[in-house]
Design an enzyme around this catalytic site. Sequence first.
Site, short mmCIF file in Angstrom:
data_model
loop_
_atom_site.label_atom_id
_atom_site.label_comp_id
_atom_site.label_asym_id
_atom_site.label_seq_id
_atom_site.Cartn_x
_atom_site.Cartn_y
_atom_site.Cartn_z
N GLY A 1 0.76 -1.23 0.00
CA GLY A 1 0.00 0.00 0.00
C GLY A 1 0.80 1.29 0.00
O GLY A 1 0.31 2.31 -0.47
N ASP B 1 1.24 3.45 4.40
CA ASP B 1 0.10 4.20 3.90
C ASP B 1 -0.86 4.57 5.01
O ASP B 1 -1.39 5.69 5.04
CB ASP B 1 -0.63 3.41 2.79
CG ASP B 1 -0.98 1.99 3.21
OD1 ASP B 1 -0.60 1.57 4.33
OD2 ASP B 1 -1.63 1.28 2.42
N ASP C 1 -3.71 1.71 11.49
CA ASP C 1 -5.01 1.49 12.12
C ASP C 1 -4.83 0.80 13.48
O ASP C 1 -4.80 1.47 14.50
CB ASP C 1 -5.99 0.75 11.20
CG ASP C 1 -5.36 -0.41 10.48
OD1 ASP C 1 -4.45 -1.06 11.03
OD2 ASP C 1 -5.80 -0.70 9.36
N LYS D 1 -5.88 6.07 11.61
CA LYS D 1 -7.21 5.77 12.15
C LYS D 1 -7.07 5.50 13.64
O LYS D 1 -7.02 4.35 14.07
CB LYS D 1 -7.80 4.51 11.49
CG LYS D 1 -8.37 4.66 10.12
CD LYS D 1 -9.04 3.33 9.76
CE LYS D 1 -9.37 3.24 8.30
NZ LYS D 1 -9.93 1.90 7.98
N PHE E 1 -13.55 2.04 5.98
CA PHE E 1 -12.67 1.30 5.08
C PHE E 1 -12.44 2.15 3.84
O PHE E 1 -13.38 2.49 3.13
CB PHE E 1 -13.30 -0.05 4.70
CG PHE E 1 -12.42 -0.85 3.78
CD1 PHE E 1 -11.32 -1.52 4.27
CD2 PHE E 1 -12.68 -0.89 2.42
CE1 PHE E 1 -10.49 -2.24 3.42
CE2 PHE E 1 -11.86 -1.60 1.56
CZ PHE E 1 -10.77 -2.29 2.07
N VAL E 2 -11.19 2.49 3.60
CA VAL E 2 -10.88 3.44 2.54
C VAL E 2 -10.05 2.81 1.44
O VAL E 2 -9.35 1.81 1.66
CB VAL E 2 -10.14 4.67 3.10
CG1 VAL E 2 -11.06 5.47 4.01
CG2 VAL E 2 -8.87 4.28 3.84
N ASP F 1 -6.15 -0.53 -1.31
CA ASP F 1 -6.96 -1.28 -2.27
C ASP F 1 -8.20 -1.90 -1.65
O ASP F 1 -8.34 -2.00 -0.42
CB ASP F 1 -6.12 -2.40 -2.89
CG ASP F 1 -5.95 -3.58 -1.94
OD1 ASP F 1 -6.26 -4.73 -2.34
OD2 ASP F 1 -5.51 -3.38 -0.79
N ARG G 1 -6.03 1.05 -6.21
CA ARG G 1 -4.77 1.65 -5.74
C ARG G 1 -4.41 2.89 -6.55
O ARG G 1 -3.73 3.79 -6.05
CB ARG G 1 -3.63 0.63 -5.82
CG ARG G 1 -3.77 -0.57 -4.89
CD ARG G 1 -2.48 -1.38 -4.85
NE ARG G 1 -2.65 -2.68 -4.20
CZ ARG G 1 -2.59 -2.89 -2.90
NH1 ARG G 1 -2.39 -1.87 -2.08
NH2 ARG G 1 -2.72 -4.11 -2.40
#
Length: 198
Positions: free
Chosen positions: A60, A115, A118, A146, A167-168, A174, A180
């Site tokens: 990511g 990236d 969380d 997050k 959820f992004v 992705d 992506r």
Amino acid sequence: PSPPAPSSGNKMSRTPSIREDVETLLVSGRQIDEAVNDLATQLTEDVGDRNPLLVGVLIGAFVFMADLIRALDFRLEVDFLNASSYGDCTDPGALEIVTDMTCDVTDRDVVIVDDICDTGQTLRALVLMLQDRGAASVRSCCLLDKPDRRTCDFEPDYVGVRIPDRFVVGYGLDYAGGYRNLPVVGVLRPEMYESSKE
């Protein structure tokens, strides 16, 4: 030679844009640019004179990593690794290195570039791993954070944008291998998830 056949008049169908799959825009391209520049300023102040090693966490982080290093005007080195961790709040978790980095981190100032943060489990485990490998210092830098998802006592050293617990996708993140290449960060429309289950 014969002249070209006359056009049938039918227009080619338009290729749908992946932007149309986004229900909510969370971080615009301009916000991303501003965050990357702010992070580059902070990193320049903290490690700009140390020839740091920036380690991108695959997959990511590759888009963010590319933009970030181009915003840094000092000597640095780059490496990558692919890892995941499994654990809970009290256990750092077992770190699985899918693809390891190639550089020796001994006595190096290292910046882990990811990236998103969380749960914090993987980043915390990576920091501990690189410290154990003899790095002089280990910092973590994430475009997105997050905090509501955190399951361990860990906070990244550098954060571009804090986002809610959604959820992004986009800018390297992705869903089922796609999105992506979306130049923004957003939340997919629910039917995009539902259609993938059919």
